[in-house]
Design a protein around this motif. Structure first.
Motif, PDB file in Angstrom:
ATOM      1  N   ASN A  47     -48.770  52.069  50.256  1.00  0.00           N
ATOM      2  CA  ASN A  47     -49.900  52.578  51.037  1.00  0.00           C
ATOM      3  C   ASN A  47     -50.718  53.512  50.147  1.00  0.00           C
ATOM      4  N   GLU A  48     -51.746  54.141  50.728  1.00  0.00           N
ATOM      5  CA  GLU A  48     -52.628  55.009  49.942  1.00  0.00           C
ATOM      6  C   GLU A  48     -51.866  56.118  49.221  1.00  0.00           C
ATOM      7  N   GLN A  49     -50.934  56.752  49.918  1.00  0.00           N
ATOM      8  CA  GLN A  49     -50.187  57.860  49.322  1.00  0.00           C
ATOM      9  C   GLN A  49     -49.325  57.396  48.155  1.00  0.00           C
ATOM     10  N   SER A  50     -48.651  56.259  48.309  1.00  0.00           N
ATOM     11  CA  SER A  50     -47.788  55.786  47.218  1.00  0.00           C
ATOM     12  C   SER A  50     -48.616  55.307  46.021  1.00  0.00           C
ATOM     13  N   VAL A  51     -49.784  54.701  46.275  1.00  0.00           N
ATOM     14  CA  VAL A  51     -50.640  54.268  45.170  1.00  0.00           C
ATOM     15  C   VAL A  51     -51.187  55.489  44.436  1.00  0.00           C
ATOM     16  N   THR A  59     -60.847  55.758  39.876  1.00  0.00           N
ATOM     17  CA  THR A  59     -62.090  56.075  39.185  1.00  0.00           C
ATOM     18  C   THR A  59     -63.199  56.250  40.212  1.00  0.00           C
ATOM     19  N   PHE A  60     -63.267  55.329  41.188  1.00  0.00           N
ATOM     20  CA  PHE A  60     -64.182  55.480  42.314  1.00  0.00           C
ATOM     21  C   PHE A  60     -63.680  54.640  43.472  1.00  0.00           C
ATOM     22  N   GLU A  61     -64.203  54.929  44.673  1.00  0.00           N
ATOM     23  CA  GLU A  61     -63.818  54.235  45.900  1.00  0.00           C
ATOM     24  C   GLU A  61     -65.026  53.509  46.466  1.00  0.00           C
ATOM     25  N   SER A  62     -64.752  52.419  47.205  1.00  0.00           N
ATOM     26  CA  SER A  62     -65.845  51.694  47.846  1.00  0.00           C
ATOM     27  C   SER A  62     -66.454  52.561  48.937  1.00  0.00           C
ATOM     28  N   GLN A  63     -67.753  52.417  49.137  1.00  0.00           N
ATOM     29  CA  GLN A  63     -68.445  53.186  50.164  1.00  0.00           C
ATOM     30  C   GLN A  63     -68.702  52.347  51.411  1.00  0.00           C
ATOM     31  N   TYR A  64     -68.711  51.027  51.270  1.00  0.00           N
ATOM     32  CA  TYR A  64     -68.994  50.123  52.385  1.00  0.00           C
ATOM     33  C   TYR A  64     -67.948  49.017  52.410  1.00  0.00           C
ATOM     34  N   GLY A  65     -67.774  48.417  53.564  1.00  0.00           N
ATOM     35  CA  GLY A  65     -66.842  47.295  53.690  1.00  0.00           C
ATOM     36  C   GLY A  65     -65.399  47.750  53.655  1.00  0.00           C
ATOM     37  N   GLU A  66     -64.535  46.854  53.143  1.00  0.00           N
ATOM     38  CA  GLU A  66     -63.107  47.166  53.055  1.00  0.00           C
ATOM     39  C   GLU A  66     -62.887  48.374  52.151  1.00  0.00           C
ATOM     40  N   LYS A  67     -61.906  49.192  52.532  1.00  0.00           N
ATOM     41  CA  LYS A  67     -61.576  50.342  51.689  1.00  0.00           C
ATOM     42  C   LYS A  67     -60.900  49.819  50.428  1.00  0.00           C
ATOM     43  N   THR A  68     -61.523  50.104  49.280  1.00  0.00           N
ATOM     44  CA  THR A  68     -61.023  49.620  47.993  1.00  0.00           C
ATOM     45  C   THR A  68     -61.076  50.751  46.978  1.00  0.00           C
ATOM     46  N   PHE A  96     -57.186  48.160  50.772  1.00  0.00           N
ATOM     47  CA  PHE A  96     -56.341  48.683  51.840  1.00  0.00           C
ATOM     48  C   PHE A  96     -56.832  48.156  53.187  1.00  0.00           C
ATOM     49  N   ASP A  97     -55.913  48.068  54.171  1.00  0.00           N
ATOM     50  CA  ASP A  97     -56.322  47.707  55.532  1.00  0.00           C
ATOM     51  C   ASP A  97     -56.695  48.976  56.304  1.00  0.00           C
ATOM     52  N   GLN A  98     -56.943  48.844  57.603  1.00  0.00           N
ATOM     53  CA  GLN A  98     -57.377  49.976  58.424  1.00  0.00           C
ATOM     54  C   GLN A  98     -56.336  51.085  58.505  1.00  0.00           C
ATOM     55  N   VAL A 103     -53.410  45.757  50.818  1.00  0.00           N
ATOM     56  CA  VAL A 103     -53.584  44.347  51.166  1.00  0.00           C
ATOM     57  C   VAL A 103     -53.526  43.492  49.908  1.00  0.00           C
ATOM     58  N   SER A 104     -54.174  43.950  48.834  1.00  0.00           N
ATOM     59  CA  SER A 104     -54.151  43.212  47.571  1.00  0.00           C
ATOM     60  C   SER A 104     -54.424  44.161  46.415  1.00  0.00           C
ATOM     61  N   ALA A 105     -53.982  43.723  45.247  1.00  0.00           N
ATOM     62  CA  ALA A 105     -54.252  44.451  44.011  1.00  0.00           C
ATOM     63  C   ALA A 105     -54.648  43.411  42.975  1.00  0.00           C
ATOM     64  N   GLU A 106     -55.950  43.365  42.665  1.00  0.00           N
ATOM     65  CA  GLU A 106     -56.469  42.352  41.750  1.00  0.00           C
ATOM     66  C   GLU A 106     -56.956  43.019  40.463  1.00  0.00           C
ATOM     67  N   ARG A 107     -56.682  42.364  39.355  1.00  0.00           N
ATOM     68  CA  ARG A 107     -57.098  42.898  38.060  1.00  0.00           C
ATOM     69  C   ARG A 107     -58.055  41.905  37.402  1.00  0.00           C
TER      70      ARG A 107
END
Length: 154
Positions: A47-51, A59-68, A96-98, A103-107
């Motif tokens: 989850n967010e805490q473990s990541v 480096t940065f987070e998404s501002q719109y759409g799915e939390k990435t 991440f989901d809601q 949900v996924s980790a893509e490189r």
């Protein structure tokens, strides 16, 4: 030693010093990738805490759409008096989901990098093209003119 040997050795020394000044400088930028830590992020488990505990803040987070969360890493190579070039580039996108679970980790890598080449030395703008003299003398008479925010006659 004779003079020609000394001059020959001096020339070799000068050439070696000059050649060493032309070597490339490699600079890592952004997130420093540790392959073992990146591999340890598992969808459905983390989850967010473990990541954040494993990889640190993104480096940065998404501002719109799915939390990435995006972890961006680049290595540039620069020769003296030349602009740096990107040699290696990677982006780890952790979605991440809601509820905050992974949900996924893509490189992705250099295959997604786009090199932009501007067309010309000027940026096109909307509006009227003005000459240098129009810019210089364009405001003469506008100060204090009625309807321009200044004091009108009267």
């Amino acid at each position: 030693m004779n003079r020609s040997k000394i001059l020959g050795l001096a020339a070799i020394g000068v050439a070696a010093v000059a050649a060493s000044g032309c070597t490339s400088i490699r600079e890592p930028r952004g997130y420093i990738v540790d392959a073992a830590l990146v591999q340890s992020v598992q969808p459905g488990i983390d989850n967010e805490q473990s990541v954040a505990g494993t990889l640190g803040r993104p480096t940065f987070e998404s501002q719109y759409g799915e939390k990435t969360w995006y972890y961006v890493s680049s290595t540039t190579e620069r020769k003296p008096f030349v602009r740096p070039r990107i040699e290696e580039h990677s982006v780890l996108a952790v979605k991440f989901d809601q509820t905050g679970n992974v949900v996924s980790a893509e490189r992705t890598g250099m295959d997604r990098v786009v090199n932009l080449s501007p067309d010309g030395a000027t940026t096109p703008t909307l509006g009227r093209e003005r000459t240098f003299l129009e810019d210089l003398f364009g405001n003469i008479g506008a100060v204090g003119a009625p309807g321009v925010g200044g004091q009108g006659p009267g």
